[in-house]
Enzyme design. Structure first.
Site, PDB file in Angstrom:
ATOM      1  N   SER A   1      49.361  37.893  45.721  1.00 38.70           N
ATOM      2  CA  SER A   1      50.114  37.212  44.668  1.00 38.70           C
ATOM      3  C   SER A   1      51.602  37.327  44.977  1.00 38.70           C
ATOM      4  CB  SER A   1      49.826  37.879  43.319  1.00 38.70           C
ATOM      5  OG  SER A   1      50.828  37.573  42.369  1.00 38.70           O
TER       6      SER A   1
ATOM      7  N   TYR B   1      49.250  45.183  37.990  1.00 40.79           N
ATOM      8  CA  TYR B   1      48.888  44.033  38.848  1.00 40.79           C
ATOM      9  C   TYR B   1      49.842  43.953  40.041  1.00 40.79           C
ATOM     10  CZ  TYR B   1      47.615  39.156  39.963  1.00 40.79           C
ATOM     11  OH  TYR B   1      47.180  38.002  40.592  1.00 40.79           O
TER      12      TYR B   1
HETATM   13  N1  LIG Z   1      45.688  32.629  38.436  1.00 36.18           N
HETATM   14  C1  LIG Z   1      46.863  33.002  38.918  1.00 36.18           C
HETATM   15  O1  LIG Z   1      47.934  32.755  38.290  1.00 36.18           O
HETATM   16  C2  LIG Z   1      46.950  33.719  40.224  1.00 36.18           C
HETATM   17  C3  LIG Z   1      48.196  33.781  40.883  1.00 36.18           C
HETATM   18  C4  LIG Z   1      48.294  34.452  42.095  1.00 36.18           C
HETATM   19  C5  LIG Z   1      47.173  35.039  42.646  1.00 36.18           C
HETATM   20  N2  LIG Z   1      45.979  34.965  42.004  1.00 36.18           N
HETATM   21  C6  LIG Z   1      44.825  35.635  42.594  1.00 36.18           C
HETATM   22  O2  LIG Z   1      43.830  34.672  42.890  1.00 36.18           O
HETATM   23  C7  LIG Z   1      42.546  35.307  42.889  1.00 36.18           C
HETATM   24  C8  LIG Z   1      41.558  34.478  42.084  1.00 36.18           C
HETATM   25  O3  LIG Z   1      41.971  34.505  40.726  1.00 36.18           O
HETATM   26  P1  LIG Z   1      41.666  33.322  39.694  1.00 36.18           P
HETATM   27  O4  LIG Z   1      42.964  32.863  39.204  1.00 36.18           O
HETATM   28  O5  LIG Z   1      40.684  32.379  40.256  1.00 36.18           O
HETATM   29  O6  LIG Z   1      41.011  34.183  38.533  1.00 36.18           O
HETATM   30  P2  LIG Z   1      39.704  33.924  37.616  1.00 36.18           P
HETATM   31  O7  LIG Z   1      39.506  32.486  37.377  1.00 36.18           O
HETATM   32  O8  LIG Z   1      39.853  34.828  36.446  1.00 36.18           O
HETATM   33  O9  LIG Z   1      38.523  34.454  38.559  1.00 36.18           O
HETATM   34  C9  LIG Z   1      38.408  35.819  38.866  1.00 36.18           C
HETATM   35  C10 LIG Z   1      37.162  36.021  39.711  1.00 36.18           C
HETATM   36  O10 LIG Z   1      37.080  37.413  40.060  1.00 36.18           O
HETATM   37  C11 LIG Z   1      35.751  37.843  39.817  1.00 36.18           C
HETATM   38  N3  LIG Z   1      35.711  39.275  39.462  1.00 36.18           N
HETATM   39  C12 LIG Z   1      36.527  39.932  38.602  1.00 36.18           C
HETATM   40  N4  LIG Z   1      36.163  41.224  38.521  1.00 36.18           N
HETATM   41  C13 LIG Z   1      35.111  41.381  39.366  1.00 36.18           C
HETATM   42  C14 LIG Z   1      34.287  42.487  39.728  1.00 36.18           C
HETATM   43  N5  LIG Z   1      34.459  43.720  39.212  1.00 36.18           N
HETATM   44  N6  LIG Z   1      33.281  42.282  40.620  1.00 36.18           N
HETATM   45  C15 LIG Z   1      33.068  41.059  41.141  1.00 36.18           C
HETATM   46  N7  LIG Z   1      33.821  39.966  40.847  1.00 36.18           N
HETATM   47  C16 LIG Z   1      34.818  40.131  39.971  1.00 36.18           C
HETATM   48  C17 LIG Z   1      35.248  36.996  38.647  1.00 36.18           C
HETATM   49  O11 LIG Z   1      33.853  36.964  38.741  1.00 36.18           O
HETATM   50  P3  LIG Z   1      32.847  36.988  37.463  1.00 36.18           P
HETATM   51  O12 LIG Z   1      33.504  36.142  36.405  1.00 36.18           O
HETATM   52  O13 LIG Z   1      31.587  36.429  38.000  1.00 36.18           O
HETATM   53  O14 LIG Z   1      32.737  38.393  37.064  1.00 36.18           O
HETATM   54  C18 LIG Z   1      35.869  35.658  38.984  1.00 36.18           C
HETATM   55  O15 LIG Z   1      35.043  34.962  39.884  1.00 36.18           O
HETATM   56  C19 LIG Z   1      42.773  36.721  42.338  1.00 36.18           C
HETATM   57  O16 LIG Z   1      42.839  37.638  43.400  1.00 36.18           O
HETATM   58  C20 LIG Z   1      44.134  36.610  41.664  1.00 36.18           C
HETATM   59  O17 LIG Z   1      44.799  37.836  41.583  1.00 36.18           O
HETATM   60  C21 LIG Z   1      45.833  34.302  40.817  1.00 36.18           C
END
Ligand SMILES: NC(=O)c1ccc[n+]([C@@H]2O[C@H](COP(=O)([O-])OP(=O)(O)OC[C@H]3O[C@@H](n4cnc5c(N)ncnc54)[C@H](OP(=O)(O)O)[C@@H]3O)[C@@H](O)[C@H]2O)c1
Length: 262
Positions: free
Chosen positions: A136, A149
């Site tokens: 991130s 985070y």
């Molecule tokens: N959204 C943003 O603003 C943003 C910005 C920069 C970077 N990122 C990064 O991008 C990546 C994807 O995030 P996203 O935005 O797509 O978030 P999201 O829509 O909330 O998805 C999070 C994913 O992580 C999985 N997860 C969470 N805890 C888990 C665990 N204990 N075991 C297995 N799976 C787990 C969830 O799976 P289940 O629901 O099946 O449990 C879900 O598939 C993350 O690393 C995040 O930090 C996001």
């Protein structure tokens, strides 16, 4: 990495960015092993992707979850690991509790480190292999209101660079990608309101997925997605006091939104 020859273990496939990555990787001809904790969501996603994808339910914070994933990855002869699963937590440090920080550190840092180590023997045995760590912007611009985070993502960036240097004489490359805000369920209403108040751009998961796949295909080892975030990340590296001052000016707004958590 030739995407149409890649056999990819994708964590967080049930999330916003994971779903977009899964669709685009499948369209590009990759074979996918999707993972997450929600069996129904995984099954629905797998049905849309067809025979090129299979799925496995696993909690990355449980050692049996990691073991299950490693066995499945061995059976699928995985040569790419995308550490994408993550959770966030927005709030003032002295108003949050340890279990929230522990969850954030465990999911965003400890789990990818653990899974990577468990899969390394298999990855090293492949003629070409990649580990993609989804970090991130906050890993390079640690942000007020996101202490756990930011710490986890800064740790993931350090882990990626250290491991890349250690694996320089192997067939395994380590890619670190740092997106800025993305419109996904990771962000609560309070975070979305904060981003709006600060004028922070949120990218679509589809455009971020395209950038990540480009980085994998071209073997681009480090990338920051978005401008001016890329510039601020660089600036924080050599003149952090300038970022301190910039964020000091935004602190009242950050505190106001942190205290109106949904
Ligand atoms: N959204 C943003 O603003 C943003 C910005 C920069 C970077 N990122 C990064 O991008 C990546 C994807 O995030 P996203 O935005 O797509 O978030 P999201 O829509 O909330 O998805 C999070 C994913 O992580 C999985 N997860 C969470 N805890 C888990 C665990 N204990 N075991 C297995 N799976 C787990 C969830 O799976 P289940 O629901 O099946 O449990 C879900 O598939 C993350 O690393 C995040 O930090 C996001």
């Amino acid at each position: 990495m030739l995407i149409n020859k890649a056999r990819i273990l994708l964590t967080g496939a049930t999330g916003g960015l994971g779903g977009a990555l899964a669709k685009q990787l499948a369209e590009a001809g990759a074979h996918l092993l999707l993972s997450g904790r929600d069996a129904k969501k995984l099954q629905a996603l797998q049905l849309t992707l067809g025979a090129a994808a299979s799925y496995i339910v696993a909690d990355l914070n449980a050692s049996e979850g990691v073991t299950t994933l490693v066995h499945a990855a061995q059976a699928e002869r995985v040569n790419v690991l995308i550490n994408n699963a993550g959770v966030s937590s927005f709030g003032l440090y002295d108003e949050q509790n340890w279990s929230a920080w522990e969850q954030v550190l465990s999911t965003n840092l400890i789990a990818p480190m653990r899974l990577t180590q468990a899969l390394l023997p298999q990855l090293k045995a492949q003629p070409q292999a990649s580990i993609v760590n989804v970090g991130s912007t906050f890993g390079s611009i640690p942000f007020a209101g996101f202490a756990a985070y930011s710490s986890a993502k800064a740790g993931l960036r350090g882990f990626s660079q250290s491991l890349r240097r250690e694996l320089a004489d192997t067939s395994v490359t380590v890619i670190h990608v740092a997106p800025r805000a993305i419109s996904t369920p990771l962000n609560t209403a309070a975070v979305n309101a904060l981003n709006q108040a600060l004028g922070n751009t949120s990218d679509t998961p589809e455009s971020v997925a395209r950038d990540i796949i480009k980085a994998l295909a071209a073997n681009t080892l480090e990338s920051h997605i978005g401008f001016p975030e890329r510039l601020f990340a660089w600036l924080n590296g050599f003149a952090p006091q300038l970022i301190d001052q910039g964020l000091r000016n935004k602190l009242a707004t950050i505190k106001q939104h942190a205290r109106t958590q949904d």
